[in-house]
Design a protein around this motif. Structure first.
Motif, PDB file in Angstrom:
ATOM      1  N   GLU A   1       0.808  -1.215   0.000  1.00  0.00           N
ATOM      2  CA  GLU A   1       0.000   0.000   0.000  1.00  0.00           C
ATOM      3  C   GLU A   1       0.842   1.267   0.000  1.00  0.00           C
ATOM      4  OE1 GLU A   1      -3.589   2.034   2.668  1.00  0.00           O
ATOM      5  OE2 GLU A   1      -2.964  -0.045   3.039  1.00  0.00           O
ATOM      6  N   PHE A   2       1.950   1.250   0.724  1.00  0.00           N
ATOM      7  CA  PHE A   2       2.751   2.459   0.875  1.00  0.00           C
ATOM      8  C   PHE A   2       4.185   2.275   0.400  1.00  0.00           C
ATOM      9  CE2 PHE A   2      -0.692   3.297   3.889  1.00  0.00           C
ATOM     10  CZ  PHE A   2      -1.066   4.564   3.459  1.00  0.00           C
TER      11      PHE A   2
ATOM     12  N   LEU B   1       5.622   4.382  -2.414  1.00  0.00           N
ATOM     13  CA  LEU B   1       5.352   5.454  -3.370  1.00  0.00           C
ATOM     14  C   LEU B   1       6.602   5.704  -4.208  1.00  0.00           C
ATOM     15  CD1 LEU B   1       3.476   7.840  -0.915  1.00  0.00           C
ATOM     16  CD2 LEU B   1       2.567   5.945  -2.272  1.00  0.00           C
TER      17      LEU B   1
ATOM     18  N   PHE C   1       8.449   0.932   3.951  1.00  0.00           N
ATOM     19  CA  PHE C   1       7.473   1.861   3.409  1.00  0.00           C
ATOM     20  C   PHE C   1       8.240   3.039   2.798  1.00  0.00           C
ATOM     21  CE2 PHE C   1       5.792  -0.391   6.983  1.00  0.00           C
ATOM     22  CZ  PHE C   1       4.447  -0.608   6.744  1.00  0.00           C
TER      23      PHE C   1
ATOM     24  N   VAL D   1       7.694   6.699   1.611  1.00  0.00           N
ATOM     25  CA  VAL D   1       6.682   7.737   1.742  1.00  0.00           C
ATOM     26  C   VAL D   1       7.331   9.123   1.676  1.00  0.00           C
ATOM     27  CG1 VAL D   1       5.048   6.311   3.044  1.00  0.00           C
ATOM     28  CG2 VAL D   1       6.870   7.508   4.258  1.00  0.00           C
TER      29      VAL D   1
ATOM     30  N   ARG E   1       1.042   1.421   9.185  1.00  0.00           N
ATOM     31  CA  ARG E   1       0.141   1.541   8.024  1.00  0.00           C
ATOM     32  C   ARG E   1      -1.076   2.401   8.373  1.00  0.00           C
ATOM     33  NH1 ARG E   1      -0.133  -3.655   7.201  1.00  0.00           N
ATOM     34  NH2 ARG E   1       1.828  -3.724   6.041  1.00  0.00           N
TER      35      ARG E   1
ATOM     36  N   LEU F   1       0.012   6.077   8.493  1.00  0.00           N
ATOM     37  CA  LEU F   1       0.232   6.642   7.161  1.00  0.00           C
ATOM     38  C   LEU F   1      -1.083   6.914   6.445  1.00  0.00           C
ATOM     39  CD1 LEU F   1       3.262   4.442   6.016  1.00  0.00           C
ATOM     40  CD2 LEU F   1       3.309   6.807   6.839  1.00  0.00           C
ATOM     41  N   ARG F   2      -2.076   6.073   6.666  1.00  0.00           N
ATOM     42  CA  ARG F   2      -3.381   6.285   6.030  1.00  0.00           C
ATOM     43  C   ARG F   2      -4.021   7.599   6.468  1.00  0.00           C
ATOM     44  NH1 ARG F   2      -5.244   0.181   7.277  1.00  0.00           N
ATOM     45  NH2 ARG F   2      -4.307  -0.854   5.462  1.00  0.00           N
TER      46      ARG F   2
ATOM     47  N   MET G   1      -1.791  10.038   4.229  1.00  0.00           N
ATOM     48  CA  MET G   1      -1.591   9.702   2.823  1.00  0.00           C
ATOM     49  C   MET G   1      -2.675   8.715   2.410  1.00  0.00           C
ATOM     50  SD  MET G   1       2.538   9.154   2.937  1.00  0.00           S
ATOM     51  CE  MET G   1       3.519  10.211   4.010  1.00  0.00           C
TER      52      MET G   1
ATOM     53  N   CYS H   1      -5.398   6.214   0.790  1.00  0.00           N
ATOM     54  CA  CYS H   1      -5.257   5.263  -0.314  1.00  0.00           C
ATOM     55  C   CYS H   1      -6.125   5.698  -1.499  1.00  0.00           C
ATOM     56  CB  CYS H   1      -5.629   3.858   0.145  1.00  0.00           C
ATOM     57  SG  CYS H   1      -7.262   3.744   0.893  1.00  0.00           S
TER      58      CYS H   1
END
Length: 354
Positions: free
Chosen positions: A42-43, A45, A59, A61, A109, A112-113, A116, A118
């Protein structure tokens, strides 16, 4: 040394790393990606500026966004860290600092959500937070000094586990939407850990109603670990069960009385006498741990047939039922052995005191 982007492709990536270190002998080492680490689905980037590692998950980010919200992470990111050369979408390379965190991947996670979202995030569709989401937001919000995240999440708990009896009585459910009852075990542990004692009476009340297996064994969290009550909290819950049950019985026995403005004294006294005589058939209801029990549950004969009284007596029974329930609610801290200053002094002002 700040992270920089380069478009030079004549040298190999390894040569590029060596050149970077030779140009600045004081630079921190450039490391290669470990085969033991797994990228978070998911993370990760592609244009992220920092790599965070939680256990065996990494991750990628945006460091600036996290640093903006958290002074603790801002300070951590300013320290020297090893760096990894990573590709960026335009084909160049970016030296990303690699920072190891003590958090679980599941907790990180959730954090971060919050900042950032989803791809399927919607600005216009309200979504109730899960227990895991609230728990992480409070724990990591406190740890990383992200005050708005911490305070908003704490407000959510206060709203669903209030100190005000009216708010509790009018709630459609005793747990927040989508939560399992056993997750109240986690609410109790969380409230204890942050010293938010005003949440505990309502949380313990929900926990007491659970089956014994849930009280003792708790629930399994997202990380696969089982969360249970601490020995102190378990003792409080079991001891509280007995005390709340006794208080409920004592106060429920005060409900069945007629109104001074009774319009049909003979009829109402006869009906109330039948109801009192039939209480031995309503032992389970008398012992119910839920402090909210309507007078209609006791206005029955021995065969559980409803008994009718005049309008004024019915109103009086309803008033007494809620009044006696509120008395038990006000006694909860004492029954649980928890000192909560001002518990009965701020009616209707939910979640003001700590």
């Amino acid at each position: 040394m700040s992270a920089r982007v380069t478009r030079k492709r004549a040298r190999t990536e390894e040569e590029e790393n060596q050149a970077e270190q030779s140009e600045n002998p004081k630079s921190v080492p450039v490391v290669e990606e470990s085969v033991l680490l797994k990228r978070d689905e998911e993370f990760w980037l592609e244009d992220g500026t920092i790599i965070l590692i939680a256990r065996d998950i990494e991750f990628r980010v945006y460091s600036g966004l996290l640093a903006y919200h958290s002074p603790v992470l801002k300070e951590e990111f300013s320290k020297p860290h090893s760096k990894r050369s990573t590709l960026v979408p335009d084909g160049g390379f970016l030296l990303c600092p690699v920072v190891h965190l003590s958090d679980t991947p599941e907790d990180l996670r959730h954090l971060l959500r919050a900042y950032m979202p989803c791809k399927d995030y919607s600005l216009y569709v309200a979504k109730e937070p899960s227990f895991a989401n609230i728990s992480v937001s409070i724990r990591l919000g406190k740890k990383y000094k992200i005050t708005p995240l911490y305070e908003q999440s704490l407000h959510h708990l206060r709203r669903h586990f209030p100190r005000d009896y009216t708010a509790w009585r009018d709630a459609l459910e005793y747990e927040p939407p989508g939560w399992d009852g056993e997750e109240t075990v986690g609410v109790i542990n969380l409230a204890r850990s942050i010293g938010e004692l005003s949440i505990l009476p309502a949380a313990f009340l929900v926990c007491m109603i659970l089956d014994d297996d849930f009280i003792i064994h708790g629930f399994t969290g997202e990380d696969g670990k089982r969360e249970t009550l601490t020995p102190e909290n378990l003792a409080t819950c079991l001891r509280g069960r007995t005390r709340v049950c006794q208080a409920n019985i004592a106060h429920r026995l005060q409900i069945l009385t007629y109104s001074p403005r009774c319009r049909e004294p003979s009829l109402c006294r006869s009906m109330l006498k039948k109801a009192l005589t039939a209480l031995h058939t309503r032992v389970k209801t008398l012992m119910d741990l839920d402090v909210n029990t309507s007078h209609s549950a006791f206005l029955m004969d021995e065969k559980s047939n409803p008994l009718s009284v005049c309008k004024d007596c019915n109103k009086e029974l309803s008033r007494r039922s809620w009044a006696e329930s509120e008395k038990v609610w006000n006694l909860l801290p004492e029954l649980l052995g928890i000192d909560i200053p001002g518990w009965c002094e701020v009616p209707g002002v939910e979640g003001d005191a700590s």
